[in-house]
Enzyme design. Sequence first.
Site, PDB file in Angstrom:
ATOM      1  N   CYS A  34       0.677  -1.465   0.212  1.00  8.78           N
ATOM      2  CA  CYS A  34       0.012   0.079  -0.174  1.00  8.78           C
ATOM      3  C   CYS A  34       0.924   1.270   0.063  1.00  8.78           C
ATOM      4  CB  CYS A  34      -0.741  -0.017   1.220  1.00  8.78           C
ATOM      5  SG  CYS A  34      -0.115  -0.065   2.707  1.00  8.78           S
ATOM      6  N   ALA A  50      -1.127 -16.970  -6.090  1.00  6.03           N
ATOM      7  CA  ALA A  50      -1.960 -17.984  -5.715  1.00  6.03           C
ATOM      8  C   ALA A  50      -0.950 -19.502  -4.985  1.00  6.03           C
ATOM      9  CB  ALA A  50      -2.601 -18.444  -6.910  1.00  6.03           C
ATOM     10  N   GLU A 108       6.562 -25.514 -10.541  1.00  3.34           N
ATOM     11  CA  GLU A 108       6.897 -26.028  -9.173  1.00  3.34           C
ATOM     12  C   GLU A 108       8.059 -26.285  -8.799  1.00  3.34           C
ATOM     13  OE1 GLU A 108       2.786 -28.357  -7.943  1.00  3.34           O
ATOM     14  OE2 GLU A 108       3.727 -29.305  -9.643  1.00  3.34           O
TER      15      GLU A 108
END
Length: 1327
Positions: A32, A794, A1259
């Site tokens: 932010c 994610a 991965e």
Amino acid sequence: MLSQNHLHVSLLYIVLLTGTKYGCGGGGCGACTVMVSKYDQLNNRVLHYTVNACLQPICTLHGAAVVTVEGIGSTKTKLHPVQERIAKAHGSQCGFCTPGMVMSMYTLLRNKPHPTMEDIREALGGNLCRCTGYRPIIDGFKTFCDVSNGCCQNGESGGKCCIENGTKQHNDKELFHMDNVLPLDPSQDLIFPPELMIMGKKRACGSLCFQGDRLKLISPVDLTNLLELKTEYPEAPVVVGNTTIGPNMQVKGVHHPLTIYAGRVSDLHTVTWGKDGVSMGAVCTLSSLKEEMERAVREMEAERTRGYQALLQTLRCLAGKQIRNMATIGGNILSANPKYDLNSVLAALDCTLQVMSKENGTRAITLNEELFTGFGKTVLRPDEVLLSIDIPYSKPWEFVSAFRQAQRREFAFSIVNAGMKVLFREGTNIVESLNIYYGGVGPTLVKVGRTCQKLVGRSWGEELLADACRLLEEEVELSDSAHGGKVEYRKTLTTSFFFKFYMQVLQELRERDVNVCLLPLEYLSALKPFKNEVVCLFPLQLVSNAQSSQDPVGHPMMHQAAFHQATGEAQYYDDIPAVQGELFVYMVTSTRAHAKIINIDPSEALGMTGVVTFLSAGDVPGQNRRMLFNNPEELFAEEEVGYRTVPSHYHSRSVVSCVGQIIGAVVAESREQARRAAQMVKVTYQDLLPVFFTIEEAIQHQSFFDPKRKLERGDMDKAFETVDQILEDEIYLGGQEHFYMETQGLIAVPKGENGELELFVASQHSAYTQEVVGITLGIDSNKITCHVRRLGGAFGGKVMKIASLSAITATAAVKTGRPVRCVLERGDDMLITSGRHPFLGKYKVGYNNDGTIMAADITYYSNGGCTLNESLAIMEKALLHMDNGYKIPNLRGRGLVCKTYLPSYTAFRGFGGPQGLMVMESVLHEVAVKCGLPPQKVREINMYREEECYTHYKQLFSPRDMLRCWDECLDKAGYHDRLQAIQQFNTSNRWKKRGISAVPMKFGVGFSKGFFNQGAALVNIYKDGSVLVAHGGTEMGQGINTKALQIASHILKVPMSSIHIKETCTGNVPNAAPSAASFGTDAVGMAVKDACEKLMRRLKPFMENHPKYTWQQWIFEAYCQKVSLSATGFFMGPHTDMDWENSEGPAYYYFTFGACCSEVEIDCLTGDHKNLRTDIVMDVGRSLNPAIDIGQIEGGFVQGIGLYTIEELQFSLEGVLMTRGPSQYKIPALCDVPPQFNVHLLANAQNPHAIYRSKGIGEPPVFLASTIFFAIKEAVAAARRERGLGDSFPLSSPATAERIRMACEDQFTEMAPSPEKGTFKPWSINI
Ligand SMILES: Cc1cc2nc3c(=O)[nH]c(=O)nc-3n(C[C@H](O)[C@H](O)[C@H](O)COP(=O)(O)OP(=O)(O)OC[C@H]3O[C@@H](n4cnc5c(N)ncnc54)[C@H](O)[C@@H]3O)c2cc1C
Ligand code: FES
Ligand code: FES
């Protein structure tokens, strides 16, 4: 009227500026970051500084200008060079951290257009990124430095830089070019608004008052006014930086109806240098304190500034830049938090506080342990205000040091901090006075007064050291159950810090020719803390020169949305403007781990303003459960026995099985109302037994999910009879929180017709979300449309739980008939959604004395939590990876998923691979230790070597490229030479040790559940020639859209700029598989290729008939000839299937190979470690996009650094996750990235199985960071060897500072022995 939210800069959301992101709400992530500019009347200048908008009360910004990322550039007008360069340097993956990074850099450039690398490092220290591994961000930003040769500037002054010492070479094949980038032109920057300048130059207007519905903030203009207010409202806290009060209010829910903002009171800003020292105004920020100290150290003689140097040492690592810009010195002291760093140093320096009240005027208080009366409490009277802090100069024979050790070297609260000062009788080593203060070893600041007293008059020498340690051990009292745990470690740090101080002082006394004992040369390195450096890399792109520059495949194309991400224009689900009538839903979760719900009483919540309804199991119109294969998980814990059927034997229907389980949900008009009301829902529980959380306890209770898995090859029993040696051991691996920067959530919008519903959702698996929502609502999937534009990270965490959250939010939308938004706060996200499984690997291994492993029998236990979820598949992946690159003829793996009373563990990048591989590497490492051989040799002896090899589940593969990666990696890393250099280093350094380790890797790509190996796409060509691609994958930073565009462009032969991907939508591409298993691009890429090829076949006649036509003309012609310009593409992936009965695959489509070598240095006295260098060689086949692939490798690796070294989850004895935000849970920051980080893609690699011969890469790289773990283990072993201790010792993962320190057993750890198990109540448990 302003609500609580409106009192903060998060107001920006309300004016629809989307660039300022919510990542944590507590100042801990930097997402932010905005720039604040203020006119400084005193010095007649405008100050620009970064702040965390989430903690900056908007009312405190009166007269200030706030610049957000939207203010500096946009794709619609012109990008700012900072935005352009981070994007072009591939520094934006999911993009959620990018605006914050941009604003930190932009602000730095506003203040310093020609920054140094150190400036950049400092500016970005408070910005976290979970995707990139930071290197490309630094690469983009370093172009603003005056470094024409690309040097990282990490060389010690006078030492060689990276280019001079040959570790880097210039190469023009960089991943991005500086040609054609916008120059930085400070004259184009926004000017400070003249009206604010005029306002600032005028005398400040009177006090200001901001009234909200529940909050009031008064901002007095002068001291008199402030004192009056403090007299009138003694209970109202003085707020300045809001970095203590803010998190308490926003994250911990503390409510202060009135706060008094003291930031405008000029008397409190004054800095006065006098003959005795400096008087710092109480509201001076930590940044200005740092600047003042730096100036003093620069300009004054060293002797007077020893205290200031110590302060600086602390300030450099204290929080991040944004927090230091906001936090004040007074706030730091008066927060009375022993984890805050300043008090121990300031107390050691004998500082004095000047406090004042209206009634009693001014008084001076010495800053010592008596100032603090308890945690968060001081002796200041409620009407008193802190005016200033007097920090004296050091005296001639005075020596000062400050110490701190935290979970992460920077931007983390200290575990223990200390300030130490000794004064000697002039010209001697006789102690005249001694001050030692510790923070972090009690609820308040601790002075070890007795110790200090007893050492006065003594000579600074070995006897004093021995006595001091003994006295410290007696005086520092920490009960075995002390808050914060880590008791032995904290005790050890107190003596270790003193030992460091002792050595530092000894050294300085010798430099002054005082007759003291000689400090052995090999002790000297212990005196210096690690230097933080920035990562420096020149990766090469591997595109064949023969390839057309028009063909994007194989080129390092920039992430398709990078510009939008860098300007804040990229929309994430929570950036979608509120729809008319929108409501907000907030989850009510269980506070008990195993209990019967007797009653849920939402009446008080329902009576609160804005609350619309309360939902629980009874409100679900369809089924209150989410199924994965045959494994159910309730959405809401069921309220009444027998109320809806749940075919599960894991839950009895009215029972909660973990803290954090969703019981109900409050729906209200606003976030704040929903949040407050949720806290008012009363749930009555009846505790149930058993309740347990750890793998160990689950084994005792034989609490396992079915089925259990086993893989076996060879004849174990026979093998164990013939081997030279047998070793039995175990390794524990802790779990990991995803900490994607964007928390989970969605918006559910009922369409009002035919029960249709639209969801804008952060899901990695939109088809699954659609299915679960349909089952929950009892409506068909064809009425539900899920839209996923992008996800802010994610990593496997947005597959399962997001489906439950979607179902609950959809239920709320259907019940109320209004759109409903759900945004999990960071703490709730961590509590509810859970993460990577903790594992315990127990093994028995039979080997020969030459290091050949003949048999390994490994039992894997994972902590699955309270429901099976994906745990079985994750365990399977661990078992399938257990052989890694080693041909162990007799190999058995058993996998048991433990059922405990914790939130259900779920998928996380690597999906069990990093755990399965790690246990095997541990086996290799320990066998090497036992054989007295270098681990790399034992690895080589045992590797698969034949051209045709079979895994332990009989899948055929060739290890050729793995062996190439391994050889190249050792070669590029200079492994053998460095090993020698490390041995040399270790002999010459007693308290710092280095270690190096290399591992090979074989990683299966694709889903072992064969039906998931499919991909679908839809490609539409419009009459104007523009192309729209839709596919079933989701863009979460991994660049799937960019690669899809590259493929489409390659086949259609139109520029990427003519092709667009809007979103993933279940209405366009149905039944898509999750974007996971490193298989997303393989599946989607093939499907896009298929669709484009179909279209090209249809267009071919037109192209042949009209070879001179343009693309647009062919398209128009085809349209006129009634040719369909829309095609679906499909990829029917390979057949993979595991026969678990017979241990027979194929489990994977193909394997991605790699090898990695890392070197670390540890500080044996503190447990701190520094990652020095990493070299990776990775086989990605023929890379579709080297920039994206390298980004995946670096990002995955750095996530692995977190997994194996710093990310530690702590649970209470009651099963409550205590590490619920970036303040407690540390993911890698810039300081954790090895300054030398070399990633090479294996040249001439091929993969016949996947799109354009590439390989999946998402991965695999995580596991490569285990090299850091093993290098640490090597370094610890070196320390232990020196003390005659065995090389074989337990070290669990993550190798935290605590574990490293305690494994380096020495005289200090011996003084803090572990209490016997069962004799005390530990503060936290290892689950
Ligand atoms: C993400 C994050 C990381 C951090 N990391 C560190 C770290 O590594 N090391 C560390 O030491 N600290 C760290 N901190 C803490 C930070 O330094 C303190 O919160 C800060 O110094 C407090 O100052 P403030 O102005 O923000 O205080 P505020 O929150 O505004 O106030 C804090 C307290 O001080 C009182 N107070 C302040 N000024 C006065 C005054 N003039 N007179 C009377 N009372 C006063 C207030 O009443 C209140 O109780 C971190 C904080 C955050 C949010
Ligand atoms: S959201 Fe403000 S720092 Fe994380
Ligand atoms: S790009 Fe930094 S968090 Fe995703």
